[in-house]
Design a protein around this motif. Structure first.
Motif, PDB file in Angstrom:
ATOM      1  N   GLU A   1      56.974  -2.352 -50.181  1.00 18.79           N
ATOM      2  CA  GLU A   1      57.175  -3.685 -49.704  1.00 18.79           C
ATOM      3  C   GLU A   1      55.834  -4.038 -49.158  1.00 18.79           C
ATOM      4  OE1 GLU A   1      60.506  -4.292 -46.980  1.00 18.79           O
ATOM      5  OE2 GLU A   1      61.830  -3.846 -48.748  1.00 18.79           O
ATOM      6  N   CYS A   2      55.097  -4.795 -49.645  1.00 16.76           N
ATOM      7  CA  CYS A   2      53.768  -5.127 -49.363  1.00 16.76           C
ATOM      8  C   CYS A   2      53.374  -5.823 -48.183  1.00 16.76           C
ATOM      9  CB  CYS A   2      52.819  -5.833 -50.693  1.00 16.76           C
ATOM     10  SG  CYS A   2      53.169  -4.598 -52.008  1.00 16.76           S
ATOM     11  N   ASP A   3      54.240  -7.048 -47.943  1.00 14.83           N
ATOM     12  CA  ASP A   3      53.815  -8.059 -46.907  1.00 14.83           C
ATOM     13  C   ASP A   3      53.560  -7.418 -45.532  1.00 14.83           C
ATOM     14  OD1 ASP A   3      54.047  -9.970 -48.796  1.00 14.83           O
ATOM     15  OD2 ASP A   3      56.211 -10.326 -48.386  1.00 14.83           O
ATOM     16  N   PRO A   4      54.549  -6.374 -45.295  1.00 15.61           N
ATOM     17  CA  PRO A   4      54.012  -5.762 -43.631  1.00 15.61           C
ATOM     18  C   PRO A   4      52.715  -4.919 -43.647  1.00 15.61           C
ATOM     19  CG  PRO A   4      56.219  -5.364 -44.460  1.00 15.61           C
ATOM     20  CD  PRO A   4      55.648  -5.768 -45.643  1.00 15.61           C
ATOM     21  N   PHE A   5      52.430  -4.530 -45.014  1.00 12.48           N
ATOM     22  CA  PHE A   5      51.047  -3.858 -45.074  1.00 12.48           C
ATOM     23  C   PHE A   5      49.975  -4.564 -45.131  1.00 12.48           C
ATOM     24  CE2 PHE A   5      54.644  -1.124 -45.954  1.00 12.48           C
ATOM     25  CZ  PHE A   5      54.639   0.049 -44.828  1.00 12.48           C
TER      26      PHE A   5
ATOM     27  N   LEU B   1      55.768  -3.023 -56.732  1.00 13.27           N
ATOM     28  CA  LEU B   1      55.204  -3.844 -55.693  1.00 13.27           C
ATOM     29  C   LEU B   1      56.177  -5.086 -55.268  1.00 13.27           C
ATOM     30  CD1 LEU B   1      51.487  -3.835 -56.368  1.00 13.27           C
ATOM     31  CD2 LEU B   1      52.962  -2.053 -54.922  1.00 13.27           C
ATOM     32  N   VAL B   2      56.354  -5.124 -53.959  1.00 14.14           N
ATOM     33  CA  VAL B   2      57.158  -6.577 -53.661  1.00 14.14           C
ATOM     34  C   VAL B   2      56.582  -7.171 -52.732  1.00 14.14           C
ATOM     35  CG1 VAL B   2      59.456  -7.369 -52.890  1.00 14.14           C
ATOM     36  CG2 VAL B   2      59.362  -5.055 -54.186  1.00 14.14           C
ATOM     37  N   SER B   3      56.562  -8.500 -52.708  1.00 15.35           N
ATOM     38  CA  SER B   3      55.831  -9.340 -51.774  1.00 15.35           C
ATOM     39  C   SER B   3      56.300 -10.943 -51.948  1.00 15.35           C
ATOM     40  CB  SER B   3      54.422  -9.394 -52.173  1.00 15.35           C
ATOM     41  OG  SER B   3      53.553 -10.186 -51.492  1.00 15.35           O
ATOM     42  N   ARG B   4      56.222 -11.722 -50.946  1.00 14.69           N
ATOM     43  CA  ARG B   4      56.398 -13.068 -50.954  1.00 14.69           C
ATOM     44  C   ARG B   4      55.479 -13.892 -51.594  1.00 14.69           C
ATOM     45  NH1 ARG B   4      61.082 -14.208 -48.054  1.00 14.69           N
ATOM     46  NH2 ARG B   4      61.668 -12.451 -46.351  1.00 14.69           N
TER      47      ARG B   4
ATOM     48  N   PRO C   1      62.256 -12.540 -51.406  1.00 16.28           N
ATOM     49  CA  PRO C   1      63.060 -11.620 -51.171  1.00 16.28           C
ATOM     50  C   PRO C   1      63.776 -10.925 -52.515  1.00 16.28           C
ATOM     51  CG  PRO C   1      64.105 -13.299 -50.514  1.00 16.28           C
ATOM     52  CD  PRO C   1      62.485 -13.807 -50.932  1.00 16.28           C
ATOM     53  N   LEU C   2      63.784  -9.864 -52.802  1.00 20.84           N
ATOM     54  CA  LEU C   2      64.367  -9.295 -53.966  1.00 20.84           C
ATOM     55  C   LEU C   2      65.947  -9.707 -54.346  1.00 20.84           C
ATOM     56  CD1 LEU C   2      63.197  -5.617 -54.002  1.00 20.84           C
ATOM     57  CD2 LEU C   2      62.603  -7.342 -55.657  1.00 20.84           C
ATOM     58  N   THR C   3      66.150 -10.124 -55.410  1.00 18.42           N
ATOM     59  CA  THR C   3      67.476 -10.242 -55.849  1.00 18.42           C
ATOM     60  C   THR C   3      67.742  -9.082 -56.748  1.00 18.42           C
ATOM     61  OG1 THR C   3      66.924 -11.121 -58.314  1.00 18.42           O
ATOM     62  CG2 THR C   3      66.948 -12.661 -56.523  1.00 18.42           C
ATOM     63  N   ALA C   4      69.395  -8.809 -56.837  1.00 22.44           N
ATOM     64  CA  ALA C   4      69.771  -7.618 -57.374  1.00 22.44           C
ATOM     65  C   ALA C   4      69.341  -7.514 -58.925  1.00 22.44           C
ATOM     66  CB  ALA C   4      71.327  -7.532 -57.360  1.00 22.44           C
ATOM     67  N   VAL C   5      69.443  -8.619 -59.651  1.00 14.16           N
ATOM     68  CA  VAL C   5      68.816  -8.808 -60.972  1.00 14.16           C
ATOM     69  C   VAL C   5      67.214  -8.444 -61.320  1.00 14.16           C
ATOM     70  CG1 VAL C   5      68.788 -10.249 -62.959  1.00 14.16           C
ATOM     71  CG2 VAL C   5      70.609 -10.264 -61.662  1.00 14.16           C
ATOM     72  N   ALA C   6      66.432  -9.029 -60.327  1.00 16.49           N
ATOM     73  CA  ALA C   6      65.177  -8.761 -60.450  1.00 16.49           C
ATOM     74  C   ALA C   6      64.849  -7.183 -60.231  1.00 16.49           C
ATOM     75  CB  ALA C   6      64.304  -9.419 -59.489  1.00 16.49           C
ATOM     76  N   LEU C   7      65.451  -6.697 -59.218  1.00 16.07           N
ATOM     77  CA  LEU C   7      65.303  -5.250 -58.998  1.00 16.07           C
ATOM     78  C   LEU C   7      65.701  -4.299 -59.995  1.00 16.07           C
ATOM     79  CD1 LEU C   7      64.215  -3.083 -57.104  1.00 16.07           C
ATOM     80  CD2 LEU C   7      66.565  -3.212 -56.025  1.00 16.07           C
ATOM     81  N   ARG C   8      66.978  -4.766 -60.661  1.00 15.49           N
ATOM     82  CA  ARG C   8      67.435  -3.916 -61.724  1.00 15.49           C
ATOM     83  C   ARG C   8      66.623  -3.974 -63.014  1.00 15.49           C
ATOM     84  NH1 ARG C   8      72.377  -1.517 -63.105  1.00 15.49           N
ATOM     85  NH2 ARG C   8      72.377  -0.851 -65.111  1.00 15.49           N
ATOM     86  N   VAL C   9      65.800  -4.777 -63.193  1.00 17.07           N
ATOM     87  CA  VAL C   9      64.995  -5.286 -64.422  1.00 17.07           C
ATOM     88  C   VAL C   9      63.723  -4.605 -64.113  1.00 17.07           C
ATOM     89  CG1 VAL C   9      63.682  -7.073 -65.789  1.00 17.07           C
ATOM     90  CG2 VAL C   9      66.138  -7.526 -65.133  1.00 17.07           C
TER      91      VAL C   9
END
Length: 146
Positions: free
Chosen positions: A72-76, A100-103, A123-131
């Protein structure tokens, strides 16, 4: 006429059943973050670290034979820092798939090369994370007998 068909999720196969996932994310007040819960929902065994160097140390030393690295990139510091963290991981040895996940992600990226990290919008959706999860593990398919 509209017809609604509910998909039976009970019989759906878990993508990463038993896969050890290192999640680099900050501590939360109530214990588990949404990304951690969703990764576990896909069958992963999630190990969360809030410190970059502790996470890299755990993955490089392969304490639990990790199969995926999620940041989760944003806090870092954002997506650029996330890319640097993955570059440090690659220099340390293991060639794990990374997400990598970021706004600040303008466009979700699912690279063709195995060595490039997948970039997802928060924010991650369930579909995006699964794909993203399936794309990251595309070379590690385990077939089960029917």
């Amino acid at each position: 006429m509209q017809v609604f068909r509910q998909i039976d999720t009970e019989g759906a196969a878990l993508v990463g059943w038993g896969l050890h996932v290192m999640l680099l994310a900050p501590e939360t007040e109530n214990g588990r973050c949404r990304t951690e819960i969703r990764l576990a929902g896909l069958g992963g065994i999630v190990w969360r670290e809030a410190d970059v160097f502790n996470a890299l140390d755990a993955v490089i030393n392969a304490h639990h034979n990790f199969g995926l690295f999620v940041v989760e990139c944003d806090p870092f510091g954002g997506m650029d820092v996330g890319r640097q963290i993955v570059a440090m991981l690659r220099k340390g040895g293991p060639d794990l798939p990374a997400i990598l996940v970021s706004r600040n992600c303008d466009e979700q990226i699912f690279p063709v090369g195995q060595h490039e990290p997948i970039e997802l919008r928060a924010p991650l959706t369930a579909v995006a994370l699964r794909v993203g999860f399936e794309h990251a593990l595309r070379g590690r398919l385990i077939y089960s007998a029917a």
